[in-house]
Design an enzyme around this catalytic site. Structure first.
Site, PDB file in Angstrom:
ATOM      1  N   SER A  29     -14.824  72.763  23.072  1.00 10.13           N
ATOM      2  CA  SER A  29     -14.890  71.579  23.940  1.00 10.13           C
ATOM      3  C   SER A  29     -15.355  71.890  25.364  1.00 10.13           C
ATOM      4  O   SER A  29     -16.129  71.113  25.930  1.00 10.13           O
ATOM      5  CB  SER A  29     -13.542  70.856  23.968  1.00 10.13           C
ATOM      6  OG  SER A  29     -13.346  70.207  22.732  1.00 10.13           O
ATOM      7  N   THR A  74      -5.525  68.389  21.467  1.00  8.72           N
ATOM      8  CA  THR A  74      -5.817  68.823  20.106  1.00  8.72           C
ATOM      9  C   THR A  74      -4.528  69.359  19.483  1.00  8.72           C
ATOM     10  O   THR A  74      -3.436  69.176  20.051  1.00  8.72           O
ATOM     11  CB  THR A  74      -7.010  69.810  20.099  1.00  8.72           C
ATOM     12  OG1 THR A  74      -7.342  70.088  18.739  1.00  8.72           O
ATOM     13  CG2 THR A  74      -6.725  71.106  20.840  1.00  8.72           C
ATOM     14  N   LYS A  78      -1.471  65.552  19.174  1.00  6.84           N
ATOM     15  CA  LYS A  78      -2.022  64.190  19.147  1.00  6.84           C
ATOM     16  C   LYS A  78      -0.990  63.094  18.854  1.00  6.84           C
ATOM     17  O   LYS A  78      -1.099  61.991  19.374  1.00  6.84           O
ATOM     18  CB  LYS A  78      -3.165  64.114  18.140  1.00  6.84           C
ATOM     19  CG  LYS A  78      -4.365  64.962  18.557  1.00  6.84           C
ATOM     20  CD  LYS A  78      -5.491  64.871  17.551  1.00  6.84           C
ATOM     21  CE  LYS A  78      -6.550  65.905  17.873  1.00  6.84           C
ATOM     22  NZ  LYS A  78      -7.714  65.805  16.995  1.00  6.84           N
ATOM     23  N   ASN A  99      -6.102  61.474  21.192  1.00  6.99           N
ATOM     24  CA  ASN A  99      -6.873  62.701  21.445  1.00  6.99           C
ATOM     25  C   ASN A  99      -7.560  62.664  22.811  1.00  6.99           C
ATOM     26  O   ASN A  99      -8.161  63.657  23.223  1.00  6.99           O
ATOM     27  CB  ASN A  99      -7.911  62.957  20.345  1.00  6.99           C
ATOM     28  CG  ASN A  99      -9.161  62.127  20.529  1.00  6.99           C
ATOM     29  OD1 ASN A  99      -9.080  60.935  20.793  1.00  6.99           O
ATOM     30  ND2 ASN A  99     -10.316  62.748  20.418  1.00  6.99           N
ATOM     31  N   GLY A 160      -5.693  67.580   2.613  1.00 10.77           N
ATOM     32  CA  GLY A 160      -4.923  67.692   3.857  1.00 10.77           C
ATOM     33  C   GLY A 160      -4.276  66.379   4.241  1.00 10.77           C
ATOM     34  O   GLY A 160      -4.919  65.321   4.193  1.00 10.77           O
ATOM     35  N   ALA A 161      -3.005  66.457   4.585  1.00  8.60           N
ATOM     36  CA  ALA A 161      -2.273  65.255   5.014  1.00  8.60           C
ATOM     37  C   ALA A 161      -1.457  65.564   6.262  1.00  8.60           C
ATOM     38  O   ALA A 161      -0.383  65.016   6.476  1.00  8.60           O
ATOM     39  CB  ALA A 161      -1.373  64.753   3.879  1.00  8.60           C
ATOM     40  N   GLY A 163      -1.959  66.042  10.678  1.00  3.48           N
ATOM     41  CA  GLY A 163      -2.413  65.087  11.698  1.00  3.48           C
ATOM     42  C   GLY A 163      -3.823  64.596  11.433  1.00  3.48           C
ATOM     43  O   GLY A 163      -4.081  63.382  11.380  1.00  3.48           O
TER      44      GLY A 163
HETATM   45  P1  ATR Z   1      -4.015  69.020  11.936  1.00  4.00           P
HETATM   46  O1  ATR Z   1      -3.610  68.161  13.085  1.00  4.00           O
HETATM   47  O2  ATR Z   1      -5.215  69.885  12.183  1.00  4.00           O
HETATM   48  O3  ATR Z   1      -4.149  68.236  10.686  1.00  4.00           O
HETATM   49  P2  ATR Z   1      -1.502  69.952  10.896  1.00  4.00           P
HETATM   50  O4  ATR Z   1      -0.890  68.613  11.077  1.00  4.00           O
HETATM   51  O5  ATR Z   1      -0.687  71.180  11.193  1.00  4.00           O
HETATM   52  O6  ATR Z   1      -2.815  70.101  11.752  1.00  4.00           O
HETATM   53  O7  ATR Z   1      -2.035  70.023   9.389  1.00  4.00           O
HETATM   54  C1  ATR Z   1      -2.554  71.188   8.803  1.00  4.00           C
HETATM   55  C2  ATR Z   1      -3.002  70.863   7.384  1.00  4.00           C
HETATM   56  O8  ATR Z   1      -3.451  72.083   6.762  1.00  4.00           O
HETATM   57  C3  ATR Z   1      -1.897  70.325   6.503  1.00  4.00           C
HETATM   58  O9  ATR Z   1      -2.476  69.511   5.517  1.00  4.00           O
HETATM   59  C4  ATR Z   1      -1.343  71.627   5.890  1.00  4.00           C
HETATM   60  O10 ATR Z   1      -0.638  71.454   4.700  1.00  4.00           O
HETATM   61  P3  ATR Z   1       0.983  71.194   4.764  1.00  4.00           P
HETATM   62  O11 ATR Z   1       1.132  69.746   5.124  1.00  4.00           O
HETATM   63  O12 ATR Z   1       1.454  71.512   3.411  1.00  4.00           O
HETATM   64  O13 ATR Z   1       1.529  72.118   5.835  1.00  4.00           O
HETATM   65  C5  ATR Z   1      -2.621  72.363   5.621  1.00  4.00           C
HETATM   66  N1  ATR Z   1      -2.394  73.792   5.495  1.00  4.00           N
HETATM   67  C6  ATR Z   1      -2.154  74.661   6.496  1.00  4.00           C
HETATM   68  N2  ATR Z   1      -1.986  75.913   6.000  1.00  4.00           N
HETATM   69  C7  ATR Z   1      -2.143  75.818   4.657  1.00  4.00           C
HETATM   70  C8  ATR Z   1      -2.099  76.753   3.570  1.00  4.00           C
HETATM   71  N3  ATR Z   1      -1.860  78.061   3.784  1.00  4.00           N
HETATM   72  N4  ATR Z   1      -2.307  76.294   2.325  1.00  4.00           N
HETATM   73  C9  ATR Z   1      -2.541  74.983   2.088  1.00  4.00           C
HETATM   74  N5  ATR Z   1      -2.597  74.052   3.077  1.00  4.00           N
HETATM   75  C10 ATR Z   1      -2.404  74.452   4.334  1.00  4.00           C
END
Ligand code: ATR
Length: 308
Positions: A29, A74, A78, A99, A160-161, A163
């Site tokens: 950024s 970030t 957020k 953000n 991914g679920a 943020g």
């Molecule tokens: P962001 O705001 O970037 O989404 P976050 O809220 O910490 O950051 O989310 C990280 C994402 O990566 C989540 O979907 C996380 O899965 P969990 O909800 O099970 O934690 C996923 N993630 C991070 N490390 C992981 C790993 N080693 N294997 C699978 N998924 C992972």
């Protein structure tokens, strides 16, 4: 306007913006925004600070006290920031995440205006207004970089679920995608996002799990791929990239994650997260400056930062 070829001198009139995150040192950024500020001839600088979530409130208030123009937030700030700003723009309310923060003060008529409008004395009080520029940036990037002009009806698998995953899922639902498949390591979080979608977008078809038929789009919103040793963000026993037409990885550093490499090998269209970073940042700059962002200059700076 000063020479667009370079930044202004830093002096006692220089104003500041910054991104706050934890960690922060890989953020592109500052390169992106400082190129934009220089091209606009603004005597502003954009900085990056590693701020632990425990200190986020103090950092926002400190920036306010020092009359910063604005902030980007970030990971992992957020959602936390929703409670820490004085006012939420519709975009932040809609997506439930902040953000971008713009600091504002009142003019003689009592109207709240961005601090960019007060080059000399800033009257008290100052307020922090929270925005979200991520959700629109994602859709713009999908259109531009994957040529997905029409998201309506497109089948999508979202990995991914957290943020980023949650906002992406809600935005895809608001665009009226076809069936939306949600997969997350922690299944409960995918189920919670699915429940929020069913409540807010009742006509959206949403499935927690992998698709068995072809999908138009796969999006990686997990952090898997940031480190070279990371596995793919999906289970290859349960899903094959041969079922995907296009793959978007929200990660931009490294520029080619193992997922994108595998997707290219499977003949999918691919794009990394550069476009999303570019457009969320360009929109933030427009919110702060009320000027049109120099998008070509900003894209070039970002590509230089990421690709070298
Ligand atoms: P962001 O705001 O970037 O989404 P976050 O809220 O910490 O950051 O989310 C990280 C994402 O990566 C989540 O979907 C996380 O899965 P969990 O909800 O099970 O934690 C996923 N993630 C991070 N490390 C992981 C790993 N080693 N294997 C699978 N998924 C992972």
């Amino acid at each position: 306007m000063s020479d667009a070829a370079g930044p202004t001198e830093i002096n006692a009139s220089t104003r500041y913006c910054a991104v706050l995150g934890h960690p922060i040192k890989h953020s592109a950024s500052p390169d992106l925004q400082n190129a934009g500020l220089a091209a606009l001839g603004l005597n502003w600088r954009y900085l990056a600070f590693d701020v632990h979530p425990d200190h986020l409130r103090a950092a926002i208030n400190g920036a306010k006290g020092m009359k910063f123009i604005g902030l980007n937030l970030t990971v992992p700030h957020k959602r936390l920031a929703l409670e820490m700003v004085d006012e939420l723009d519709e975009s932040a309310k809609m997506w439930g995440a902040v953000n971008t923060i713009r600091f504002e003060a009142r003019d003689a008529q009592g109207q709240w205006l961005p601090l960019a409008r007060f080059p000399d004395d800033v009257p008290d009080p100052i307020r922090a207004r929270g925005f979200n520029t991520d959700a629109d940036a994602l859709v713009r990037a999908l259109r531009e970089d994957l040529d997905l002009q029409l998201l309506r009806g497109a089948g999508a698998l979202l990995l991914g679920a957290g943020g980023a995953g949650r906002v992406t899922a809600l935005k895809l639902a608001s665009e009226g995608v076809g069936t939306l498949f949600l997969v997350n390591r922690t299944a409960r979080k995918a189920a919670e996002v699915a429940a929020e979608i069913r409540q807010r977008f009742p006509r959206q078809e949403v499935v927690v799990g992998y698709p068995t038929n072809r999908v138009d789009l796969v999006i990686n919103a997990t952090s898997l791929g940031l480190k070279p040793e990371d596995p793919l963000p999906f289970d290859p026993k349960q899903f094959s990239l041969r079922l995907a037409r296009a793959v978007y990885d929200m990660i931009y550093r490294p520029a080619e994650t193992p997922l994108l490499k595998a997707a290219k090998a499977a003949a999918c269209r691919t794009a990394n997260g550069i476009g999303m970073l570019l457009h969320q940042g360009a929109k933030a700059l427009e919110i702060w400056s009320e000027k049109t962002a120099p998008i070509v200059v900003m894209r070039r700076a970002l590509e230089k930062s990421v690709y070298g």
